[in-house]
Motif scaffolding. Sequence first.
Motif, PDB file in Angstrom:
ATOM      1  N   ILE A  45       1.014  -1.104   0.077  1.00  9.57           N
ATOM      2  CA  ILE A  45       0.148   0.035  -0.131  1.00  9.57           C
ATOM      3  C   ILE A  45       0.907   1.186   0.081  1.00  9.57           C
ATOM      4  O   ILE A  45       1.809   1.464   0.892  1.00  9.57           O
ATOM      5  N   PRO A  46       0.753   2.154  -0.939  1.00  5.90           N
ATOM      6  CA  PRO A  46       1.706   3.375  -1.116  1.00  5.90           C
ATOM      7  C   PRO A  46       1.413   4.217   0.116  1.00  5.90           C
ATOM      8  O   PRO A  46       0.456   4.484   0.511  1.00  5.90           O
ATOM      9  N   LEU A  47       2.659   4.520   0.671  1.00  4.37           N
ATOM     10  CA  LEU A  47       2.376   5.522   2.104  1.00  4.37           C
ATOM     11  C   LEU A  47       2.781   6.942   1.480  1.00  4.37           C
ATOM     12  O   LEU A  47       1.893   7.682   1.816  1.00  4.37           O
ATOM     13  N   PHE A  48       3.816   7.183   0.769  1.00  3.78           N
ATOM     14  CA  PHE A  48       4.070   8.568   0.411  1.00  3.78           C
ATOM     15  C   PHE A  48       5.208   8.530  -0.748  1.00  3.78           C
ATOM     16  O   PHE A  48       5.908   7.563  -0.851  1.00  3.78           O
ATOM     17  N   PRO A  49       5.081   9.706  -1.559  1.00  4.29           N
ATOM     18  CA  PRO A  49       6.155   9.625  -2.865  1.00  4.29           C
ATOM     19  C   PRO A  49       7.441   9.871  -2.111  1.00  4.29           C
ATOM     20  O   PRO A  49       7.453  10.876  -1.100  1.00  4.29           O
ATOM     21  N   THR A  50       8.431   9.538  -2.679  1.00  6.35           N
ATOM     22  CA  THR A  50       9.811   9.814  -2.032  1.00  6.35           C
ATOM     23  C   THR A  50      10.713  10.752  -3.100  1.00  6.35           C
ATOM     24  O   THR A  50      11.571  11.644  -2.710  1.00  6.35           O
ATOM     25  N   SER A  51      10.341  10.654  -4.457  1.00  9.65           N
ATOM     26  CA  SER A  51      11.297  11.362  -5.344  1.00  9.65           C
ATOM     27  C   SER A  51      10.866  11.168  -6.778  1.00  9.65           C
ATOM     28  O   SER A  51       9.775  10.399  -7.125  1.00  9.65           O
ATOM     29  N   ARG A  52      11.159  12.326  -7.587  1.00 15.72           N
ATOM     30  CA  ARG A  52      10.875  12.130  -9.038  1.00 15.72           C
ATOM     31  C   ARG A  52      12.075  12.066  -9.748  1.00 15.72           C
ATOM     32  O   ARG A  52      12.890  13.171  -9.631  1.00 15.72           O
ATOM     33  N   GLN A  53      11.936  11.430 -10.856  1.00 19.81           N
ATOM     34  CA  GLN A  53      13.243  11.726 -11.818  1.00 19.81           C
ATOM     35  C   GLN A  53      12.785  11.494 -13.285  1.00 19.81           C
ATOM     36  O   GLN A  53      11.864  10.933 -13.620  1.00 19.81           O
ATOM     37  N   PHE A  54      13.400  12.430 -14.002  1.00 23.06           N
ATOM     38  CA  PHE A  54      13.252  12.666 -15.558  1.00 23.06           C
ATOM     39  C   PHE A  54      14.064  11.994 -16.114  1.00 23.06           C
ATOM     40  O   PHE A  54      15.449  12.259 -15.907  1.00 23.06           O
ATOM     41  N   VAL A  55      13.900  10.948 -17.190  1.00 16.98           N
ATOM     42  CA  VAL A  55      15.038  10.346 -17.763  1.00 16.98           C
ATOM     43  C   VAL A  55      14.613  10.355 -19.451  1.00 16.98           C
ATOM     44  O   VAL A  55      13.727  10.690 -19.840  1.00 16.98           O
ATOM     45  N   THR A  56      15.805  10.920 -20.130  1.00 16.35           N
ATOM     46  CA  THR A  56      15.822  11.025 -21.642  1.00 16.35           C
ATOM     47  C   THR A  56      16.343   9.661 -22.181  1.00 16.35           C
ATOM     48  O   THR A  56      17.268   9.174 -21.778  1.00 16.35           O
ATOM     49  N   GLN A  57      15.676   9.242 -23.351  1.00 18.51           N
ATOM     50  CA  GLN A  57      16.316   8.245 -24.089  1.00 18.51           C
ATOM     51  C   GLN A  57      16.128   8.518 -25.358  1.00 18.51           C
ATOM     52  O   GLN A  57      15.212   8.924 -26.201  1.00 18.51           O
ATOM     53  N   CYS A  58      17.423   8.386 -26.318  1.00 15.47           N
ATOM     54  CA  CYS A  58      17.515   8.653 -27.563  1.00 15.47           C
ATOM     55  C   CYS A  58      17.102   7.219 -28.336  1.00 15.47           C
ATOM     56  O   CYS A  58      17.721   6.282 -28.217  1.00 15.47           O
ATOM     57  N   SER A  59      16.334   7.733 -29.439  1.00 11.69           N
ATOM     58  CA  SER A  59      15.767   6.425 -30.250  1.00 11.69           C
ATOM     59  C   SER A  59      16.849   6.231 -31.254  1.00 11.69           C
ATOM     60  O   SER A  59      16.817   5.132 -31.793  1.00 11.69           O
ATOM     61  N   ALA A  60      17.475   7.135 -31.706  1.00 17.16           N
ATOM     62  CA  ALA A  60      18.723   6.948 -32.729  1.00 17.16           C
ATOM     63  C   ALA A  60      19.914   6.262 -32.081  1.00 17.16           C
ATOM     64  O   ALA A  60      20.336   5.161 -32.829  1.00 17.16           O
TER      65      ALA A  60
END
Length: 111
Positions: A45-60
Motif C-alpha cells: 500500500i503506497p504510503l508517500f512519494p519519495t522522489s521524482r526523476q526525469f529520464v531521456t532516451q534517444c531512439s537513434a
Amino acid sequence: MFAIHGKKLFKGGSEKPENFVCENCGSRNSTELACYHYYYHVFFIPLFPTSRQFVTQCSACGFIGSMEPKDNQRFGYLLKKYPNPIWMWIGTPVYGAFLTWAFYVEFFKNN
C-alpha cells in the motif's frame, strides 16, 4: 511479525520534446522524455512519494540520461505537468487511522 516494505517505481508519463538534441549523438527530435515517480510502500500500500526523476532516451543511438527540470529553464514546466499522483498518499491516512485505533484499544479500552 514481519512487514513487507520498500520503494517502488511508477512511470508518470512521457513525451517527445521538440528541438531536443541528444547529448550523445546530437540528433534532433529523436529523444523521449519520461517522468518516473518513486514511492515508499508498506504491505504493497503506497504510503508517500519519495522522489521524482526525469529520464531521456534517444531512439537513434539508445543513450539514456537523466535531467533535472528545475536546473533547466526550458523544461521547468515539467515539474507542474507531472506532479506526484494523489494515490501515492493513500496509505498515510489508512495507516494513521490504524495506528490511532491500535493505540486506543491498547491503552484506553483495556483499562
